[in-house]
Scaffold this motif. Structure first.
Motif, mmCIF file in Angstrom:
data_model
loop_
_atom_site.group_PDB
_atom_site.id
_atom_site.type_symbol
_atom_site.label_atom_id
_atom_site.label_comp_id
_atom_site.label_asym_id
_atom_site.label_seq_id
_atom_site.Cartn_x
_atom_site.Cartn_y
_atom_site.Cartn_z
ATOM 1 N N ARG A 140 1.635 5.283 -0.582
ATOM 2 C CA ARG A 140 0.980 6.570 -0.450
ATOM 3 C C ARG A 140 0.654 7.194 -1.818
ATOM 4 O O ARG A 140 1.472 7.165 -2.733
ATOM 5 C CB ARG A 140 1.940 7.482 0.318
ATOM 6 C CG ARG A 140 1.325 8.774 0.637
ATOM 7 C CD ARG A 140 2.169 9.561 1.577
ATOM 8 N NE ARG A 140 1.559 10.859 1.605
ATOM 9 C CZ ARG A 140 2.121 11.955 2.032
ATOM 10 N NH1 ARG A 140 3.351 11.898 2.512
ATOM 11 N NH2 ARG A 140 1.483 13.082 2.012
ATOM 12 N N GLY A 141 -0.544 7.746 -1.947
ATOM 13 C CA GLY A 141 -1.002 8.293 -3.224
ATOM 14 C C GLY A 141 -0.108 9.379 -3.787
ATOM 15 O O GLY A 141 0.127 9.446 -5.000
ATOM 16 N N GLU A 142 0.414 10.223 -2.921
ATOM 17 C CA GLU A 142 1.233 11.349 -3.396
ATOM 18 C C GLU A 142 2.585 10.896 -3.930
ATOM 19 O O GLU A 142 3.266 11.658 -4.597
ATOM 20 C CB GLU A 142 1.457 12.365 -2.265
ATOM 21 C CG GLU A 142 0.221 13.175 -1.892
ATOM 22 C CD GLU A 142 -0.638 12.477 -0.853
ATOM 23 O OE1 GLU A 142 -0.442 11.258 -0.616
ATOM 24 O OE2 GLU A 142 -1.529 13.121 -0.284
ATOM 25 N N MET A 143 2.991 9.666 -3.625
ATOM 26 C CA MET A 143 4.294 9.180 -4.119
ATOM 27 C C MET A 143 4.132 8.683 -5.550
ATOM 28 O O MET A 143 4.234 7.482 -5.839
ATOM 29 C CB MET A 143 4.820 8.071 -3.216
ATOM 30 C CG MET A 143 5.246 8.577 -1.849
ATOM 31 S SD MET A 143 6.078 7.257 -0.970
ATOM 32 C CE MET A 143 6.208 7.953 0.659
ATOM 33 N N ILE A 144 3.897 9.616 -6.442
ATOM 34 C CA ILE A 144 3.596 9.275 -7.828
ATOM 35 C C ILE A 144 4.837 8.694 -8.511
ATOM 36 O O ILE A 144 4.785 7.670 -9.190
ATOM 37 C CB ILE A 144 3.068 10.529 -8.560
ATOM 38 C CG1 ILE A 144 1.750 10.967 -7.888
ATOM 39 C CG2 ILE A 144 2.863 10.252 -10.045
ATOM 40 C CD1 ILE A 144 1.281 12.355 -8.273
ATOM 41 N N SER A 198 -8.821 0.737 3.552
ATOM 42 C CA SER A 198 -8.556 1.440 2.301
ATOM 43 C C SER A 198 -8.206 0.453 1.193
ATOM 44 O O SER A 198 -8.648 0.588 0.050
ATOM 45 C CB SER A 198 -7.421 2.441 2.517
ATOM 46 O OG SER A 198 -7.202 3.200 1.357
ATOM 47 N N LEU A 199 -7.438 -0.557 1.557
ATOM 48 C CA LEU A 199 -7.053 -1.600 0.594
ATOM 49 C C LEU A 199 -8.278 -2.417 0.158
ATOM 50 O O LEU A 199 -8.323 -2.967 -0.943
ATOM 51 C CB LEU A 199 -5.995 -2.491 1.257
ATOM 52 C CG LEU A 199 -5.183 -3.506 0.480
ATOM 53 C CD1 LEU A 199 -4.720 -2.992 -0.855
ATOM 54 C CD2 LEU A 199 -3.978 -3.919 1.311
ATOM 55 N N TYR A 220 0.869 -1.181 0.000
ATOM 56 C CA TYR A 220 0.000 0.000 0.000
ATOM 57 C C TYR A 220 0.900 1.223 0.000
ATOM 58 O O TYR A 220 1.524 1.562 1.003
ATOM 59 C CB TYR A 220 -0.907 -0.005 1.235
ATOM 60 C CG TYR A 220 -1.918 1.121 1.243
ATOM 61 C CD1 TYR A 220 -3.234 0.906 0.828
ATOM 62 C CD2 TYR A 220 -1.577 2.402 1.657
ATOM 63 C CE1 TYR A 220 -4.170 1.932 0.824
ATOM 64 C CE2 TYR A 220 -2.497 3.435 1.649
ATOM 65 C CZ TYR A 220 -3.796 3.195 1.235
ATOM 66 O OH TYR A 220 -4.718 4.211 1.235
ATOM 67 N N VAL A 237 0.798 -3.775 -6.222
ATOM 68 C CA VAL A 237 1.019 -2.418 -5.710
ATOM 69 C C VAL A 237 -0.318 -1.687 -5.706
ATOM 70 O O VAL A 237 -1.004 -1.647 -6.730
ATOM 71 C CB VAL A 237 2.023 -1.649 -6.598
ATOM 72 C CG1 VAL A 237 2.217 -0.225 -6.082
ATOM 73 C CG2 VAL A 237 3.352 -2.390 -6.663
ATOM 74 N N HIS A 238 -0.687 -1.150 -4.577
ATOM 75 C CA HIS A 238 -1.983 -0.487 -4.417
ATOM 76 C C HIS A 238 -1.738 0.946 -3.959
ATOM 77 O O HIS A 238 -1.137 1.164 -2.919
ATOM 78 C CB HIS A 238 -2.803 -1.250 -3.371
ATOM 79 C CG HIS A 238 -4.190 -0.740 -3.168
ATOM 80 N ND1 HIS A 238 -5.300 -1.341 -3.714
ATOM 81 C CD2 HIS A 238 -4.658 0.325 -2.473
ATOM 82 C CE1 HIS A 238 -6.385 -0.677 -3.373
ATOM 83 N NE2 HIS A 238 -6.023 0.345 -2.614
ATOM 84 N N ARG A 239 -2.187 1.900 -4.745
ATOM 85 C CA ARG A 239 -1.948 3.305 -4.397
ATOM 86 C C ARG A 239 -3.042 3.865 -3.505
ATOM 87 O O ARG A 239 -4.226 3.687 -3.768
ATOM 88 C CB ARG A 239 -1.889 4.157 -5.670
ATOM 89 C CG ARG A 239 -0.571 4.090 -6.407
ATOM 90 C CD ARG A 239 -0.607 5.025 -7.601
ATOM 91 N NE ARG A 239 -0.691 6.424 -7.179
ATOM 92 C CZ ARG A 239 -1.236 7.389 -7.919
ATOM 93 N NH1 ARG A 239 -1.764 7.121 -9.094
ATOM 94 N NH2 ARG A 239 -1.269 8.629 -7.474
ATOM 95 N N GLY A 240 -2.638 4.582 -2.461
ATOM 96 C CA GLY A 240 -3.585 5.352 -1.667
ATOM 97 C C GLY A 240 -3.994 6.586 -2.446
ATOM 98 O O GLY A 240 -3.670 6.736 -3.626
ATOM 99 N N ALA A 241 -4.725 7.488 -1.766
ATOM 100 C CA ALA A 241 -5.229 8.644 -2.504
ATOM 101 C C ALA A 241 -5.265 9.901 -1.638
ATOM 102 O O ALA A 241 -6.090 10.780 -1.848
ATOM 103 C CB ALA A 241 -6.612 8.342 -3.068
ATOM 104 N N GLY A 242 -4.362 9.963 -0.659
ATOM 105 C CA GLY A 242 -4.296 11.178 0.130
ATOM 106 C C GLY A 242 -5.093 11.076 1.411
ATOM 107 O O GLY A 242 -6.218 11.571 1.472
#
Lengths: 175, 455
Positions: free
Chosen positions: B126-130, B184-185, B124, B166-171
């Motif tokens: 973090r969303g901001e880690m693009i 969240s996952l 999981y 790999v699962h991206r968060g969104a802030g």
């Protein structure tokens, strides 16, 4: 014509759904995809995601409004995320943010008149040792003191748009 | 005996060109620990991790081997989840680790999955880690292409196939809390769950689940290669291995460093980071992410080690009102904690009240809203501390801030309540004269339309 995902996005969604035991778990990745595709998450887009994943639209709405990276309104072609949290604040992030606001003629949270930038006062970006830090898509702007704002904005203008911009979708915004 | 300062476990490839490409990583030994690990019984791997004294690097410092041991015997489906949601202000190590050496993380996760009986693991991020999400996804794709993932492997217990997503968060900062992360996952809002049941019993999709931090998992290959005993010897006391420390704020040479566990704050600040950038004295230090009570200048000779920060009498107890210690258990006052390794240094010119107000605004913004004490309390602390910092403090504000914090701590589902309350009480305990001075300069009530200015 009702909103649809592109064939490429459809293929990605099918692949994503295979990686979880149920479709609901694909909610975040599919919302990311939808935002990339349509620019922002209008009610119509949320309905599309809900239908595609066979989960209640109320659930998708609840998720989309919980996370700060999901935009419920149109945003600029590029989103500037300027960290002002403690490490960046100590190294001058608020001065940088004010300079960004002045240069763009907007306040944090707004989009510039030319539609180029949305400026966001961001929480910690995990770049504390190189503060003040800002990201624009996958690009980092580190040690971004106020004197480097003009150069950073010039560099950002040359970057490609981050989210899909479908003029048709933007113009028929109903809500 | 603690390692010397040049001893590296997780940052060996920092600065190596294209280190995150699988061919480059493999030329430096990546995935070589898989075969030795697969030759062992899963339980033997868990025992080796127990022996290593590896403790969770996300913030709590819980013994990793013990956590792994909580998976019920004979569970049919088990999940391993890597928590790469690094968001604790002051913490910037996992982002660097993911960028420089994603293959070490994948290798560690394959070994951990085998040890735990997990067939499908998730990261999981973090969303901001693009940028880092793209690097990581490419690394995972490469590991699939090489057959380390998604293909049957011969092991001591037969054929085993491990998948990794790999699962991206969104802030949402709250998703760094492990049960919020699991929700969240699962495609839900990041609302923390009540514990028990703990994730090891009922976690992701209702199945036994282990959630480990990025740095924690990246230490696993070393433990396989050199043995748990060696890893324990590298550390100190009951903390094995090295520690990633993130040094930020008013420093001449800030940065992310892998250092021996047990180095002191003063050594890191003066010897590793060259002191403050201004050359002025240090006034305050956040010891391990902004949720930890701060230290003052007299408390910097304590080793940066989990147990020392909790128990060392040189660190003054945090008080919820003058003369009253805030206790974690009867007779056990809160001092500080090693937390996430995020060390923020402030020189003597720092506006402590403004810093505290910024931290409070962060927690108010990130409270998920489930529990009233946190949802309402963090908002009030942010408003009151901000007006105090802006010169509109009211009589009684200082004690009010501590009392709100005291009302939050221990009364919420997850530790975000403490994460806001501890620094609030800590800043007032250690820097009360700064708060008093600001109150003394108060200009009275704020003007109409005041919503809390920037500092």
């Amino acid at each position: 014509m009702a909103l649809q995902f592109s064939p490429q996005a459809e293929a990605k969604i099918s692949d994503l759904c295979r990686r979880y035991p149920n479709t609901q778990a694909a909610c975040l990745p599919v919302l990311h995809l939808a935002q990339d595709e349509f620019g922002y998450l209008s009610e119509e887009v949320l309905e599309l995601v809900a239908t595609r994943l066979a989960v209640p639209s109320s659930h998708v709405f609840g998720v989309a409004t919980f996370y700060t990276m999901f935009h419920r309104e149109p945003v600029g072609k590029k989103v500037l995320m300027m960290c002002t949290n403690v490490s960046c604040m100590l190294t001058g992030a608020y001065e940088t943010l004010r300079k960004l606001e002045t240069r763009l003629g907007i306040k944090a949270g707004q989009t510039s008149a030319d539609g180029e930038f949305t400026l966001i006062e961001e929480e910690c970006l995990a770049a504390c040792a190189d503060g003040p830090a800002m990201i624009c898509g996958d690009r980092y702007f580190l040690r971004l003191t106020a004197d480097k704002v003009d150069a950073a904005l010039d560099a950002c203008r040359k970057l490609p748009a981050q989210h899909g911009h479908h003029p048709s979708h933007h113009s028929d915004k109903k809500h | 005996m603690p390692a010397d300062r040049n001893f590296k476990i997780v940052t060996r490839l920092f600065g190596v060109e294209n280190a995150n490409r699988i061919d480059v990583a493999m030329s430096h030994g990546a995935y070589k620990r898989l075969q030795p690990a697969f030759a062992m019984q899963p339980q033997a791997l868990v025992d080796e991790v127990k022996k290593s004294n590896l403790r969770g690097r996300g913030g709590a410092g819980f013994p990793t081997g013990m956590k792994w041991g909580f998976i019920p015997k004979g569970a049919d489906t088990v999940y391993l989840v890597c928590n790469a949601d690094e968001s604790e202000p002051g913490t910037c190590k996992d982002r660097e680790l993911l960028f420089w050496d994603p293959h070490l993380l994948i290798e560690g996760m394959i070994i951990a999955s085998y040890a735990l009986g997990c067939k499908h693991a998730y990261i999981y991020i973090r969303g901001e880690m693009i940028r880092e999400a793209a690097v990581l996804q490419k690394a995972v794709d490469e590991a699939y292409a090489k057959g380390f993932l998604g293909r049957e492997q011969q092991t001591a217990i037969g054929s085993v196939k491990i998948d990794l997503t790999v699962h991206r968060g969104a802030g949402a900062y709250i998703c760094g809390e492990e049960t919020a992360l699991l929700n969240s996952l699962e495609g839900k809002r990041g609302w923390p769950r009540l514990k028990p049941p703990f994730p090891a019993v009922k976690g992701l999709f209702g199945k036994p689940t282990i959630v480990n931090n990025v740095e924690t998992l990246m230490n696993i290959p070393f433990i396989v290669e050199h043995g748990g005993q060696k890893f324990a010897e590298v550390g100190t006391g009951k903390s094995g291995g090295t520690r990633m420390l993130c040094l930020s704020g008013h420093l001449k040479s800030p940065g992310v460093f892998e250092l021996p566990i047990g180095i002191t704050f003063r050594q890191v600040i003066d010897e590793v980071c060259g002191g403050t950038h201004s050359g002025k004295r240090v006034k305050a230090v956040i010891p391990g992410g902004s949720s930890m009570p701060p230290l003052d200048a007299s408390e910097l000779d304590v080793p940066i080690e989990f147990d020392a920060l909790m128990n060392d009498p040189r660190i003054k107890p945090v008080q919820y009102k003058p003369g009253h210690n805030f206790e974690l258990a009867p007779g056990k006052p809160l001092r500080a904690m090693a937390g996430s390794g995020g060390i923020v240094v402030m020189d003597e010119d720092t506006d402590i009240v403004a810093v505290c107000a910024r931290i409070m605004r962060f927690y108010a913004h990130e409270s998920c809203g489930q529990c009233t004490p946190c949802r309402e309390g963090t908002g009030w602390m942010a408003k009151i501390c901000t007006r105090l910092a802006d010169g509109y403090g009211q009589p009684g504000d200082i004690d009010l801030l501590s009392s709100i914090a005291y009302g939050i701590a221990g009364n919420t589902i997850c530790p975000l309540g403490e994460a806001a309350a501890w620094p609030m009480m800590g800043f007032v305990t250690k820097f009360r004269p700064d708060f008093e001075a600001r109150l003394a300069q108060s200009r009275g009530l704020p003007p109409a339309g005041y919503h809390g200015a920037h500092p």
